[in-house]
Design an enzyme around this catalytic site. Structure first.
Site, PDB file in Angstrom:
ATOM      1  N   ARG A  11     163.626-107.459 -12.427  1.00  0.00           N
ATOM      2  CA  ARG A  11     164.232-109.070 -12.606  1.00  0.00           C
ATOM      3  C   ARG A  11     165.116-108.933 -13.844  1.00  0.00           C
ATOM      4  NH1 ARG A  11     163.844-109.739  -7.615  1.00  0.00           N
ATOM      5  NH2 ARG A  11     162.052-110.825  -6.712  1.00  0.00           N
TER       6      ARG A  11
ATOM      7  N   HIS B  36     159.870 -98.461  -6.037  1.00  0.00           N
ATOM      8  CA  HIS B  36     160.672 -99.679  -5.829  1.00  0.00           C
ATOM      9  C   HIS B  36     159.870-101.056  -6.305  1.00  0.00           C
ATOM     10  CE1 HIS B  36     162.503-102.055  -1.965  1.00  0.00           C
ATOM     11  NE2 HIS B  36     162.259-102.818  -2.760  1.00  0.00           N
TER      12      HIS B  36
ATOM     13  N   HIS C 208     160.887-104.468  -8.441  1.00  0.00           N
ATOM     14  CA  HIS C 208     161.751-105.516  -9.154  1.00  0.00           C
ATOM     15  C   HIS C 208     161.422-106.081 -10.354  1.00  0.00           C
ATOM     16  CE1 HIS C 208     164.077-105.671  -5.586  1.00  0.00           C
ATOM     17  NE2 HIS C 208     163.112-105.611  -4.789  1.00  0.00           N
TER      18      HIS C 208
ATOM     19  N   ASP D   6     157.502-102.660  -3.730  1.00  0.00           N
ATOM     20  CA  ASP D   6     158.359-103.924  -3.883  1.00  0.00           C
ATOM     21  C   ASP D   6     157.736-105.004  -4.381  1.00  0.00           C
ATOM     22  OD1 ASP D   6     160.606-105.137  -2.958  1.00  0.00           O
ATOM     23  OD2 ASP D   6     160.045-105.430  -0.892  1.00  0.00           O
TER      24      ASP D   6
ATOM     25  N   HIS E 216     160.418 -99.825   2.200  1.00  0.00           N
ATOM     26  CA  HIS E 216     159.626-100.587   2.983  1.00  0.00           C
ATOM     27  C   HIS E 216     159.816-100.588   4.579  1.00  0.00           C
ATOM     28  CE1 HIS E 216     163.186-103.044   2.624  1.00  0.00           C
ATOM     29  NE2 HIS E 216     163.063-103.280   1.542  1.00  0.00           N
TER      30      HIS E 216
END
Lengths: 307, 426
Positions: B58, B54, B56, B301, B228
């Site tokens: 972007r 997990h 990000h 995350d 999460h």
């Protein structure tokens, strides 16, 4: 006194009493033909209002002016804020203009706290209402009004009725009045009491009628009828029937008990017109007292250090 | 290709021995070529390269907060050799074209294996299924699908997604958040939200969706992964689903293993995250769930945001926090130093199991000869004060700034090539 006034939770009993005693001295000014003191001459107070609130703004403005401070009103509408300027840049601008105190009203809970702790400004920050968090000067003026009518607040019973969940007035009052020794009862439908209210220093009840007999003051909170669209209650009429202070309920209050409301009122919703206008309603006096209390707050915050 | 001889390492925290990384594989130290570079690994724990389910990154769309390159570098610095790049980019990773682009950017960067996550629904809008099969068949070989950031709240759509990905052994990673119960929500609903006057985010909004999804996964015999997990009730539900024998897996973030909603009292949006920080009781339940295997893995995350999106009032701020570079330290602090997990179990929760969930053949291996040489060396005796300015991420939104945390990644090897050596990016 601390440098900022952000939450009534930050006030010790001594702090609160000092503010109320100072306000008592300043209150006498209101009855004089010339209402002005030179105390804050040369100091600058900025009213930074991100939400419309004419009542609170003019109260702070009158308070600052009666202490001879220069007042700058900065409202979000028609300013750079409405063009997307950040809270930080607005704060830096005010700092550059030499503000000694910033009185902030903001729709986001905690915005005054951010302003005070982020290092963006050196001035004192006064919370004039933030989101659904707190409105400390409202609680102080309420305590001041209660004290004038009931004497010391130790053991006095104050019932606060209405939309506690969304009310910054209720939060600030629950904390401050408890600090001053009053017994506070919050009355609301279960949907309008926050989760975790059991950890507050107050009693709670869902039944207004059961809470009337022994109270020394009842404070009605403004309830927005839009709340029924979010299913907090079925209809304005049902709310009014169960939680409104009507003439019948008013008659059940002890004879010395006073009725308060932070304004603006919804007559016919949380309070009937007759009760609002009754001799034992102190709602207009609250406004007068608001100026004195805000004078005391500005005076005490700004006289902490030499001008 | 340079061979590395790791001298005196403690594989999985066990007895020390030498490890040879040669030609992309772990090999017998006796076969070390004479020009092998020796790394003094005395006192260091060797783990299989970490796998993040997990992340990000972007890119495309928000290259001001992170790119595939900088996110890959942050991952390598955190000891990771593979990350799953979440689909909530702009454009959304909901077509073969976008996932292949992210996959290629990862290959060019070369610091970690970047495995794109495909969106479940077109544009994350929750209306109709994205072309899951096309993404699975693409060069990116997508196996994990998620609308992370929003919940696939429509029960029928969720059921169909779970069923559909069985054709290519995919898994739906659900961001469990009942949308109506969390409209305008700012923080965990509890005593703190009441005091702070912020719209509450009730635990039931997460748990109700998890319960429904577990039942759906059981009903259709599909793989569900719960992103999460943040509440004690969620842990209980997942524990129950596993007793049924259903193919449910779950992850917990490092921050939910350590931080609580008390931090919201600062009104500093560094602590604003989705799902929100919960209570100390939730933290304890999450730690216990990770320890007993109810929660399969730790996933970061990692959510970079530019300064201006955090340097503002709480309600206006973006949700999310950095996580890649501090994950091992937080896990050591929360799980190892508390005696809840040993390093072998950390390897299981941060490498073996996430690699299995993501169907990553090359990762999550053993440290025995023959395995792919994805290895991280951690110094568990190190203490460091977290300084956001030292981060190699483009963003600075770490909630651990100024905290002293144990553990430091000394070296990371991706298929035998050093991406981090002596604590420095290579």
């Amino acid at each position: 006194m601390q440098r900022h006034l952000l939450s009534t939770a930050d006030l010790t009993r001594d702090d609160a009493v000092q503010i109320l005693d100072t306000a008592e001295e300043l209150r006498s000014l209101a009855d004089r033909p010339i209402k002005k003191l030179p105390t804050l001459r040369g100091r600058t107070v900025v009213n930074l209002f991100f939400e419309d609130s004419t009542r609170t703004r003019i109260s702070f403005e009158a308070a600052a002016k009666r202490l001879s401070a220069d007042v700058i009103n900065f409202s979000a509408k028609g300013s750079s804020v409405s063009k997307g300027e950040s809270l930080k840049d607005t704060a830096l601008t005010l700092e550059a203009m030499g503000a000694d105190a910033v009185v902030i009203r903001h729709g986001s809970s905690g915005a005054p706290h951010r302003l005070a702790t982020s290092g963006w400004v050196r001035s004192s920050v006064v919370n004039a209402g933030d989101g659904t968090h707190e409105h400390p000067t409202q609680a102080l003026l309420d305590a001041f009004t209660l004290r004038r009518h009931l004497g010391e607040l130790d053991g006095r019973r104050v019932t606060i009725v209405g939309d506690v969940l969304h009310s910054r007035v209720a939060r600030s009052n629950a904390l401050l009045l408890s600090t001053l020794g009053a017994e506070v009862t919050l009355v609301a439908p279960p949907t309008l009491l926050p989760v975790g209210v059991s950890s507050w220093p107050v009693q709670t009840s869902y039944d207004l009628d059961a809470s009337l007999d022994k109270c020394d003051a009842v404070m009605m909170l403004r309830v927005q009828s839009e709340r029924m669209n979010d299913a907090f209650f079925p209809s304005a009429r049902e709310y009014s029937r169960r939680y409104g202070l009507d003439d019948r309920r008013f008659a059940r209050l002890p004879e010395h008990a006073i009725v308060m409301h932070p304004g603006p009122m919804n007559r016919g919703m949380e309070i009937s017109a007759d009760v609002a206008d009754h001799a034992r309603s102190v709602i207009v006096e609250q406004v007068t007292n608001g100026v004195a209390v805000r004078m005391a707050v500005l005076y005490l915050l700004l006289s902490r250090e030499p001008a | 290709m340079t061979a590395y001889l790791l001298r005196g390492a403690a594989p999985l925290g066990g007895p020390t021995r030498d490890l040879l990384l040669h030609d992309g594989r772990i090999a017998d130290p006796a076969d070390a070529p004479t020009n092998a570079v020796t790394v003094d690994a005395a006192g260091l724990v060797a783990l299989p390269g970490l796998v993040d389910l997990h992340t990000h990154l972007r890119e495309p769309g928000r290259e001001d907060s992170e790119t595939v390159l900088t996110g890959s570098q942050a991952a390598a610095m955190g000891g990771f050799t593979a990350v799953h790049a979440m689909a909530n980019t702009d454009p959304v990773a909901d077509t073969a074209g976008v996932v292949e682009q992210v996959h290629n950017l990862g290959r060019v960067a070369g610091y970690v294996d970047v495995r794109p996550v495909g969106a479940v629904t077109v544009g994350l809008a929750g209306q109709r299924l994205a072309e899951l099969g096309a993404m699975a068949d693409s060069a990116a070989r997508v196996r994990v699908f998620s609308d992370d950031g929003t919940c696939v709240s429509d029960a029928v759509l969720m059921r169909r997604a779970l069923e559909y990905v069985k054709a290519f052994d995919g898994v739906i990673a659900q961001h469990a958040q009942e949308p109506r119960l969390t409209e305008g929500a700012q923080m965990n609903e509890g005593a703190m939200s009441g005091v702070l006057g912020m719209r509450g985010w009730p635990a039931v909004a997460e748990e109700a969706v998890i319960a429904r999804d577990c039942l759906l996964a059981g009903h259709v015999g599909s793989r569900l992964h719960v992103c999460h997990v943040s509440t004690a009730g969620s842990v209980e539900l997942i524990r129950w689903a596993k007793t049924k024998g259903w193919a449910v897996t779950a992850e917990v973030t490092p921050h939910h293993l350590m931080l609580t909603d008390e931090l919201a009292s600062t009104y500093d949006p560094l602590y604003k995250v989705n799902p929100p920080l919960r209570t100390a009781e939730d933290v304890d339940a999450l730690r216990a769930g990770l320890a007993d295997g109810t929660i399969d893995c730790v996933a970061t995350d990692h959510a970079p945001h530019p300064t201006e999106d955090k340097e503002c009032e709480w309600a206006a701020a973006a949700m999310g926090m950095l996580g890649l570079e501090t994950a091992v330290s937080v896990v050591q602090h929360a799980m190892v130093d508390t005696g809840l997990l040993d390093w072998a179990a950390v390897a299981d929760r941060m490498s073996v199991r996430p690699a299995a969930i993501g169907s990553l053949g090359d990762h999550g291996g053993t440290l025995e000869p023959g395995s792919a040489a994805n290895v991280v060396l951690v110094d568990p005796s190190s203490l460091r004060t977290i300084d956001p300015r030292e981060s190699v991420s483009l963003s600075r939104n770490t909630p651990y700034a100024g905290l002293e945390l144990p553990g430091r990644v000394v070296a990371t090897f991706l298929r035998g090539r050093a991406t981090v050596l002596d604590g420095k990016l290579q």
